[in-house]
Design a protein around this motif. Structure first.
Motif, PDB file in Angstrom:
ATOM      1  N   MET A   1       0.780  -1.084   0.155  1.00 25.61           N
ATOM      2  CA  MET A   1       0.026   0.107   0.064  1.00 25.61           C
ATOM      3  C   MET A   1       0.852   1.337  -0.063  1.00 25.61           C
ATOM      4  SD  MET A   1      -3.039  -1.154   2.574  1.00 25.61           S
ATOM      5  CE  MET A   1      -3.817   0.691   2.427  1.00 25.61           C
ATOM      6  N   LEU A   2       2.208   1.258   0.372  1.00 27.76           N
ATOM      7  CA  LEU A   2       2.973   2.550   0.650  1.00 27.76           C
ATOM      8  C   LEU A   2       3.859   2.672  -0.830  1.00 27.76           C
ATOM      9  CD1 LEU A   2       4.732   1.834   4.154  1.00 27.76           C
ATOM     10  CD2 LEU A   2       3.260   3.575   3.501  1.00 27.76           C
ATOM     11  N   VAL A   3       3.647   1.572  -1.627  1.00 27.60           N
ATOM     12  CA  VAL A   3       4.299   1.676  -2.902  1.00 27.60           C
ATOM     13  C   VAL A   3       3.930   2.874  -3.714  1.00 27.60           C
ATOM     14  CG1 VAL A   3       4.861   0.501  -5.174  1.00 27.60           C
ATOM     15  CG2 VAL A   3       5.157  -0.700  -3.154  1.00 27.60           C
ATOM     16  N   PRO A   4       2.551   3.056  -4.020  1.00 26.64           N
ATOM     17  CA  PRO A   4       2.130   4.303  -4.756  1.00 26.64           C
ATOM     18  C   PRO A   4       2.737   5.631  -4.278  1.00 26.64           C
ATOM     19  CG  PRO A   4       0.391   2.882  -4.556  1.00 26.64           C
ATOM     20  CD  PRO A   4       1.799   2.346  -3.640  1.00 26.64           C
ATOM     21  N   GLY A   5       2.721   5.790  -2.941  1.00 30.11           N
ATOM     22  CA  GLY A   5       3.229   6.957  -2.252  1.00 30.11           C
ATOM     23  C   GLY A   5       4.427   7.146  -2.545  1.00 30.11           C
ATOM     24  N   ALA A  10       9.347   9.669  -4.708  1.00 30.50           N
ATOM     25  CA  ALA A  10      10.574   9.535  -5.366  1.00 30.50           C
ATOM     26  C   ALA A  10      10.867  10.148  -6.832  1.00 30.50           C
ATOM     27  CB  ALA A  10      11.107   7.773  -5.680  1.00 30.50           C
ATOM     28  N   ILE A  11       9.614  10.025  -7.689  1.00 23.61           N
ATOM     29  CA  ILE A  11       9.598  10.338  -8.970  1.00 23.61           C
ATOM     30  C   ILE A  11       9.629  11.853  -8.953  1.00 23.61           C
ATOM     31  CG2 ILE A  11       8.293  10.559 -11.231  1.00 23.61           C
ATOM     32  CD1 ILE A  11       7.750   7.473 -10.670  1.00 23.61           C
ATOM     33  N   PHE A  12       8.518  12.575  -8.034  1.00 27.83           N
ATOM     34  CA  PHE A  12       8.171  13.970  -8.279  1.00 27.83           C
ATOM     35  C   PHE A  12       9.052  14.975  -7.309  1.00 27.83           C
ATOM     36  CE2 PHE A  12       4.530  11.802 -10.361  1.00 27.83           C
ATOM     37  CZ  PHE A  12       4.484  12.562 -11.544  1.00 27.83           C
ATOM     38  N   HIS A  13       9.588  14.196  -6.140  1.00 28.20           N
ATOM     39  CA  HIS A  13      10.225  15.135  -5.253  1.00 28.20           C
ATOM     40  C   HIS A  13      11.666  14.848  -4.965  1.00 28.20           C
ATOM     41  CE1 HIS A  13       6.424  16.819  -3.063  1.00 28.20           C
ATOM     42  NE2 HIS A  13       5.971  15.647  -3.707  1.00 28.20           N
ATOM     43  N   TYR A  14      12.342  13.727  -5.260  1.00 32.68           N
ATOM     44  CA  TYR A  14      13.604  13.342  -5.011  1.00 32.68           C
ATOM     45  C   TYR A  14      14.313  13.579  -6.370  1.00 32.68           C
ATOM     46  CZ  TYR A  14      13.302  12.172  -0.157  1.00 32.68           C
ATOM     47  OH  TYR A  14      13.068  12.448   1.235  1.00 32.68           O
ATOM     48  N   ALA A  15      13.830  12.901  -7.374  1.00 37.57           N
ATOM     49  CA  ALA A  15      14.434  12.745  -8.900  1.00 37.57           C
ATOM     50  C   ALA A  15      14.748  14.043  -9.171  1.00 37.57           C
ATOM     51  CB  ALA A  15      13.669  12.037  -9.744  1.00 37.57           C
ATOM     52  N   PRO A  16      13.761  15.156  -9.018  1.00 39.77           N
ATOM     53  CA  PRO A  16      13.845  16.491  -9.775  1.00 39.77           C
ATOM     54  C   PRO A  16      15.157  17.280  -8.737  1.00 39.77           C
ATOM     55  CG  PRO A  16      11.514  16.216  -9.347  1.00 39.77           C
ATOM     56  CD  PRO A  16      12.111  15.175  -8.886  1.00 39.77           C
TER      57      PRO A  16
END
Length: 281
Positions: A1-5, A10-16
């Motif tokens: 259940m945690l995977v989507p969050g 990861a994609i929109f906060h850490y990667a940028p």
């Protein structure tokens, strides 16, 4: 259940965060972050030598301080007052009316404010009835910061009061009953029971607010200010918009954004340390 969050973060906060390297480059769009020359702290030197950025930074701190000092206590007081209302229909009606402005965009809110405060608006009509001259609110530096603070309180106080009302629902009614038996008034119950009971929530909200001290509200300022008000209304976000989007100096805007993040981190750590010391006492 945690995977989507976790994927979202990861994609929109850490990667940028890779883009922070732009703050240390003379960024060229066609060369990208990997091909642009490295310039070290030159972009930060440029910022702190820029009179426009210094003015924007000063305005940001001043407006944010006003919003915290004046605006932060308002939802708390509002929640305490609403909690004292005993007529459920009246209570819910008041809550609904106060929540509504939150769902209006700043474009709509700015239109309402312009209509209220224009030369032919109701506010100036009242001023003229007293024999005084009309005030040009959106061209006078004296009034602009007050307009920002008061309109922000008007828009968000009902919504921000929700969390305090939620905290008040878990306060034991037995404490109120015991206080009334001892002869306490409703005001005394509010100050001696309700306020201390929600103090941990207040401290958490203050900590979060201090972490965003440089986020004054881009949409609000952008829709309300004009070049005549830059000296008192220009903030870091609007400066970043002009320098980055309009002048294509993305490396300067990235440096300004990184500066904001560092200050926010310092404010969170400092406020947390202070609140921890207060709580220990």
């Amino acid at each position: 259940m945690l995977v989507p969050g976790l994927l979202y973060i990861a994609i929109f906060h850490y990667a940028p965060m890779f883009g922070l390297v732009i703050a240390f480059q003379d960024y060229k769009v066609f060369k990208g972050a990997t091909g642009s020359p490295f310039v070290g702290f030159a972009n930060f030197v440029y910022l702190f030598k820029s009179p426009q950025f210094i003015t924007a930074m000063k305005n940001t701190f001043i407006i944010s301080a006003y919003k915290i000092i004046i605006g932060f206590p308002v939802p708390i007081l509002l929640a305490l007052l609403i909690n004292e209302v005993r007529y459920i229909i009246f209570k819910r009606s008041v809550q609904t009316i106060l929540y509504l402005p939150h769902f209006l965009s700043w474009i709509v809110m700015s239109g309402l404010l312009f209509n209220f405060l224009t030369e032919q608006g109701p506010v100036n009509n009242l001023i003229k009835m007293t024999g005084r001259k009309a005030i040009f609110f959106f061209s006078d530096e004296v009034y602009f910061r007050s307009i920002l603070v008061l309109s922000d309180i008007w828009k968000e106080m009902g919504w921000n009061a929700i969390i305090y009302l939620a905290a008040l629902t878990v306060v034991s009614q037995e404490m109120y009953e015991a206080a009334k038996i001892d002869g306490a008034t409703r005001f005394q119950c509010m100050m001696k029971i309700s306020m201390p009971s929600i103090m941990p929530v207040i401290m958490i909200m203050l900590l979060l607010r201090m972490g965003s001290i440089l986020n004054v509200g881009f949409e609000q300022v952008f829709n309300l200010y004009n070049p005549m008000l830059y000296s008192v209304g220009d903030i870091i976000d609007t400066y970043v918009y002009r320098i980055g989007v309009l002048e294509n100096k993305f490396h300067i805007s990235a440096a300004a954004g990184m500066f904001k993040s560092v200050i926010a981190c310092i404010m969170v750590i400092t406020t947390y340390y202070f609140l921890e010391k207060v709580e220990d006492k």
